[in-house]
Design a protein around this motif. Structure first.
Motif, PDB file in Angstrom:
ATOM      1  N   ARG A   1       2.533  36.633  30.793  1.00 45.08           N
ATOM      2  CA  ARG A   1       3.743  36.853  31.647  1.00 45.08           C
ATOM      3  C   ARG A   1       4.786  35.829  31.192  1.00 45.08           C
ATOM      4  N   GLU A   2       4.177  34.449  31.132  1.00 49.45           N
ATOM      5  CA  GLU A   2       5.140  33.459  30.650  1.00 49.45           C
ATOM      6  C   GLU A   2       5.803  33.658  29.507  1.00 49.45           C
ATOM      7  N   GLN A   3       5.172  34.218  28.375  1.00 45.87           N
ATOM      8  CA  GLN A   3       5.624  34.514  27.003  1.00 45.87           C
ATOM      9  C   GLN A   3       6.609  35.614  27.212  1.00 45.87           C
TER      10      GLN A   3
ATOM     11  N   TYR B   1      -5.936  31.241  23.046  1.00 51.64           N
ATOM     12  CA  TYR B   1      -5.164  30.449  24.366  1.00 51.64           C
ATOM     13  C   TYR B   1      -3.581  30.150  23.714  1.00 51.64           C
TER      14      TYR B   1
ATOM     15  N   PRO C   1      -1.222  35.143  23.526  1.00 50.93           N
ATOM     16  CA  PRO C   1      -0.231  35.602  24.412  1.00 50.93           C
ATOM     17  C   PRO C   1       1.233  35.816  23.686  1.00 50.93           C
TER      18      PRO C   1
ATOM     19  N   PRO D   1      -5.318  35.734  29.476  1.00 50.39           N
ATOM     20  CA  PRO D   1      -5.006  35.822  30.881  1.00 50.39           C
ATOM     21  C   PRO D   1      -3.426  36.323  31.028  1.00 50.39           C
ATOM     22  N   TRP D   2      -3.373  37.073  32.115  1.00 50.30           N
ATOM     23  CA  TRP D   2      -2.036  37.640  32.329  1.00 50.30           C
ATOM     24  C   TRP D   2      -0.935  36.781  32.624  1.00 50.30           C
ATOM     25  N   SER D   3      -1.526  35.664  33.118  1.00 51.61           N
ATOM     26  CA  SER D   3      -0.552  34.536  33.614  1.00 51.61           C
ATOM     27  C   SER D   3       0.302  33.974  32.200  1.00 51.61           C
ATOM     28  N   SER D   4      -0.530  33.759  31.058  1.00 45.71           N
ATOM     29  CA  SER D   4       0.177  33.205  29.891  1.00 45.71           C
ATOM     30  C   SER D   4       1.039  34.279  29.193  1.00 45.71           C
TER      31      SER D   4
ATOM     32  N   TYR E   1       8.653  36.306  29.772  1.00 52.52           N
ATOM     33  CA  TYR E   1      10.067  35.742  30.385  1.00 52.52           C
ATOM     34  C   TYR E   1      10.573  35.017  29.258  1.00 52.52           C
TER      35      TYR E   1
ATOM     36  N   SER F   1       3.216  39.334  23.438  1.00 51.54           N
ATOM     37  CA  SER F   1       4.550  39.366  24.133  1.00 51.54           C
ATOM     38  C   SER F   1       5.716  39.763  23.240  1.00 51.54           C
TER      39      SER F   1
END
Length: 262
Positions: A39-41, A136, A140, A34-37, A43, A144
């Motif tokens: 995006r967190e990595q 999972y 990510p 998922p994009w949220s995971s 950052y 990233s």
């Protein structure tokens, strides 16, 4: 007998590591995380690494400019200071030093986090819930790291050239034209390609090695510490070896292509 066991263990570990890379690539292609995971990595790996990468690149540019000027000025070659800084930062020091900083700041944290999850059986709990740990947890970070290492490398190169510029122009009283003109004429697109290829390879190595060592952690808190230390040492070693191999391989390939075209 003991030597044979060590060699077999090394071969088995290498095979498991290669299989991990292939499984992560397949997981990214078949069902991207998922994009949220991601995006967190992005950052965590990229944005939070900017200060240390900027400091490293800037200070390296200062040192390169100082050494180049002092070594070349008495030979009448002070005008080559800019090209010395630019070439070194683009092809070698930018990618390698950025990879070192990211390994120390991000890679060690990845290994410690996954190692802690492994010894506390959190990864086993994910598998019991039919959640693929590779997709999972690792995918990510893999995506990233592959994206952010080239960007951080470019940022480090820019900071290094800027640091060399400040020292050469405002301390050694060089003309800005004398600093940048040789860089434009003697830096080729091939140099930029070499630096970017190295940064992509280093990103893959850092993420996969640290995650692999984290997933193989055993022995409680002490095991987490050992895995973290080992992962950083292995990353540094692989970065240096792959840096040499990529440099030699790409330059030999370039020479062969030029010979065929001649």
């Amino acid at each position: 007998m003991e030597l044979l066991k060590k060699r077999l263990k090394f071969l088995i570990t290498t095979g498991e590591y290669i299989i991990l890379i292939l499984d992560v690539i397949v997981a990214c292609i078949k069902r991207p995380p998922p994009w949220s995971s991601i995006r967190e990595q992005l950052y965590e790996i990229g944005v939070l690494s900017l200060p240390v990468v900027a400091m490293t690149g800037f200070s390296t540019g200062l040192v390169l400019a100082a050494q180049s000027f002092y070594q070349l000025s008495d030979k009448g070659l002070a005008g080559a200071t800019g090209i010395m800084v630019g070439k070194a930062m683009i092809t070698e020091l930018g990618p390698v030093l950025t990879a070192f900083m990211v390994t120390g700041r991000v890679g060690a944290a990845m290994c410690a986090e996954l190692g802690t999850m492994k010894v506390t059986e959190q990864i086993d709990a994910l598998q019991s819930m039919s959640i693929n740990p590779l997709r999972y947890l690792i995918a990510p970070r893999f995506l990233s790291g592959t994206i952010m290492l080239p960007l951080l490398t470019v940022f480090s190169i820019v900071m290094g050239i800027f640091g060399g510029y400040l020292l050469a122009v405002y301390f050694f009283k060089m003309s800005p034209v004398n600093y940048f003109d040789p860089m434009q004429h003697y830096t080729s697109p091939f140099d930029c390609i070499v630096g970017l290829i190295k940064s992509v390879v280093f990103g893959v190595l850092i993420v996969t090695i640290c995650c692999f060592k984290g997933l193989k952690t055993q022995g409680g808190a002490a095991g987490v510490g050992r895995s973290t230390t080992t992962s950083v040492v292995i990353c540094y070693t692989c970065i240096l070896i792959s840096n040499f191999l990529i440099t030699m391989g790409l330059n030999v390939l370039k020479s062969e292509i030029n010979r065929w075209l001649a």
